[in-house]
Design an enzyme around this catalytic site. Structure first.
Site, PDB file in Angstrom:
ATOM      1  N   ASP A 179      -3.436 -38.617  -0.456  1.00 23.19           N
ATOM      2  CA  ASP A 179      -3.769 -39.417  -1.642  1.00 23.19           C
ATOM      3  C   ASP A 179      -5.289 -39.858  -1.394  1.00 23.19           C
ATOM      4  O   ASP A 179      -5.733 -40.420  -0.440  1.00 23.19           O
ATOM      5  CB  ASP A 179      -3.066 -40.617  -1.512  1.00 23.19           C
ATOM      6  N   HIS A 180      -6.080 -39.170  -2.399  1.00 23.61           N
ATOM      7  CA  HIS A 180      -7.483 -39.561  -2.151  1.00 23.61           C
ATOM      8  C   HIS A 180      -7.906 -40.827  -2.225  1.00 23.61           C
ATOM      9  O   HIS A 180      -8.963 -41.234  -1.656  1.00 23.61           O
ATOM     10  CB  HIS A 180      -8.402 -38.711  -3.129  1.00 23.61           C
ATOM     11  N   HIS A 242      -0.908 -44.522  -5.488  1.00 19.39           N
ATOM     12  CA  HIS A 242      -2.395 -45.341  -5.340  1.00 19.39           C
ATOM     13  C   HIS A 242      -2.374 -47.060  -5.097  1.00 19.39           C
ATOM     14  O   HIS A 242      -2.425 -47.299  -3.988  1.00 19.39           O
ATOM     15  CB  HIS A 242      -3.467 -45.119  -6.504  1.00 19.39           C
TER      16      HIS A 242
END
Length: 487
Positions: A179-180, A242
């Site tokens: 998950d960047h 996120h």
């Protein structure tokens, strides 16, 4: 510097992610000497290309991205990049691919150490993993790690099926679900800010904190992603990963040790204890919105009920957070691109003459586009006897020209090479998040309660009603930055 010898293989090597994020990040890590010349890269693509053609394409992207691009530096980097033409959906091609990898391993003495990065559709994760195992690509003397890009499934059922398949091949310890957002500098800073500063750690609870707001705004629409986005929506695309991950970092208990498993254990506890009242009619707990013009976007269904905006009020079933609302909001085509965490402290000052004049203290962790910390306190207005005014202490990390804040993928790729999975989601985290989203999806009928909002606005007016019904207000960092005080 990593001195580990390995081959880093990217499935989806001709996709936007590889061109615009992964190889530029590898280039920066190489220029900063985070790893030496013992790491080699294989980009997998269906189109026929030579190594030189592919390297030239990568060079073009890097030159566009970095003004300080160095021809000499890239020439030292490019010889580590190989291109392999493979239809990864056809298992008959994996035997030849295995021979290619064996020869590459022998040529560069990488000791059988391999990392496979699957920048593909999640539906391809199980088959690629199975073919890698079936055709001997995992039968090496070194380690085999696998990285899986989001989205990890479409719902709880598909995510579980994918996880069962890939876990049977690689095992949980070798799986990196990326998950960047967790690679962003200020997300990593949440625990540091809280646990190394007693002025915050001592009051990080229901007695001092009034509410928490997590905002992720996007100024663009769905653009060329209409087909994907219309199947996902903001709830799956942004909240499930996120926003819930950010919430878990903010609300978690202090771990017994600051190691990978201990931090993950505390995050899972938060995710399992999030409470949301799944009721849309009143707009007091959840708001689903869709920007005007969405139905005209390319590849979007003409009568789509997909949400491009979500606002949620939730609570955490834990003594530390009893009665403290957490507000989450995210959407497309809003009036700005920003992400921030806002901690609003209770305004308990009742003593005369300050009680009615003092403003609540605010701690804002600025994630993007500006990175930093904003802290608002009250002080006496100069040349007055009783007037109180808010003032701020504002640290802008990304404004420092000497320090270049690394991009999210730089940190995450560096951690993958090092074998550090702290900033990657464990399966029980993913499962808990999907359980919550499943509950919301099954309980909410958007057909009657999906509201519209103007492009380049704050979002639906119903979201304003939602927070006002809880006797709170949305805080915007721009409004605070633009505040003017007359002395």
């Amino acid at each position: 510097m990593h001195k580990q010898r390995l081959i880093f293989t990217i499935f989806g090597g001709t996709g936007n992610l590889a061109y615009n994020k992964l190889f530029p990040a590898f280039y920066q890590l190489f220029q900063e000497e985070k790893f030496d010349s013992n790491i080699f890269f294989v980009a997998i693509g269906r189109r026929a290309k030579t190594n030189e053609q592919y390297r030239k394409e990568i060079e073009t992207k890097i030159k566009q991205k970095y003004p300080d691009y160095s021809k000499k530096g890239f020439d030292a980097f490019k010889d580590r990049i190989y291109y392999y033409n493979l239809d990864f959906t056809n298992e008959l091609h994996y035997g030849d691919f295995n021979n290619f990898m064996i020869n590459l391993d022998q040529a560069h003495q990488t000791n059988g150490n391999r990392i496979y990065y699957l920048a593909t559709a999640p539906t391809d994760f199980p088959s690629i993993s199975e073919y890698l195992k079936k055709y001997g690509l995992l039968d090496t003397n070194g380690f085999n790690r696998a990285v899986f890009e989001k989205p990890f499934g479409y719902d709880l059922k598909s995510a579980t099926e994918i996880n069962n398949s890939i876990s049977a091949v690689f095992g949980e310890d070798n799986i990196y679900r990326i998950d960047h957002y967790l690679g962003k500098e200020m997300i990593q800073n949440i625990l540091t800010i809280r646990f190394t500063n007693q002025i915050f750690n001592a009051v990080w609870n229901k007695d001092a904190i009034d509410n928490v707001q997590i905002t992720v705004k996007e100024s663009n629409g769905v653009e060329e992603r209409g087909g994907y986005y219309d199947q996902a929506g903001a709830l799956r695309d942004m909240v499930q990963n996120h926003l819930l991950q950010i919430l878990a970092f903010v609300a978690m208990e202090e771990p017994s040790k600051f190691d990978t498993d201990s931090i993950r254990n505390e995050k899972v506890k938060v995710l399992k204890n999030i409470k949301i009242t799944p009721e849309l009619k009143s707009h007091e707990n959840i708001v689903f919105g869709q920007y005007k013009g969405y139905l005209e976007e390319e590849k979007v269904k003409p009568h789509s009920k997909t949400e491009t905006y979500v606002a949620i009020k939730c609570e955490i079933d834990h003594p530390r957070w009893e009665g403290v609302p957490f507000f989450l909001r995210t959407g497309k085509y809003l009036n700005g691109r920003e992400a921030e965490i806002i901690i609003e402290f209770k305004n308990k000052t009742q003593c005369e003459p300050f009680g009615l004049l003092a403003q609540p203290n605010l701690l804002i962790i600025k994630i993007q586009p500006e990175e930093g910390i904003y802290f608002r306190i009250n002080t006496k207005k100069p040349r007055s006897e009783k007037e109180v005014m808010p003032v701020s202490m504002d640290y802008c990390q990304s404004c420092n020209f000497i320090y270049r804040s690394p991009e999210a993928y730089e940190r995450l790729l560096n951690d993958i090479i090092a074998g550090d999975s702290t900033l990657f989601t464990r399966w029980d985290e993913v499962e808990a998040a999907w359980m919550l989203i499943k509950h919301l999806i099954s309980s909410c009928t958007k057909d009657d309660y999906l509201v519209s909002y103007e492009k380049n606005s704050e979002g639906p007016i119903e979201a304003e009603f939602m927070i006002k019904s809880a006797n709170r207000k949305w805080w915007n960092i721009e409004d605070l930055n633009n505040s003017k005080f007359d002395f």
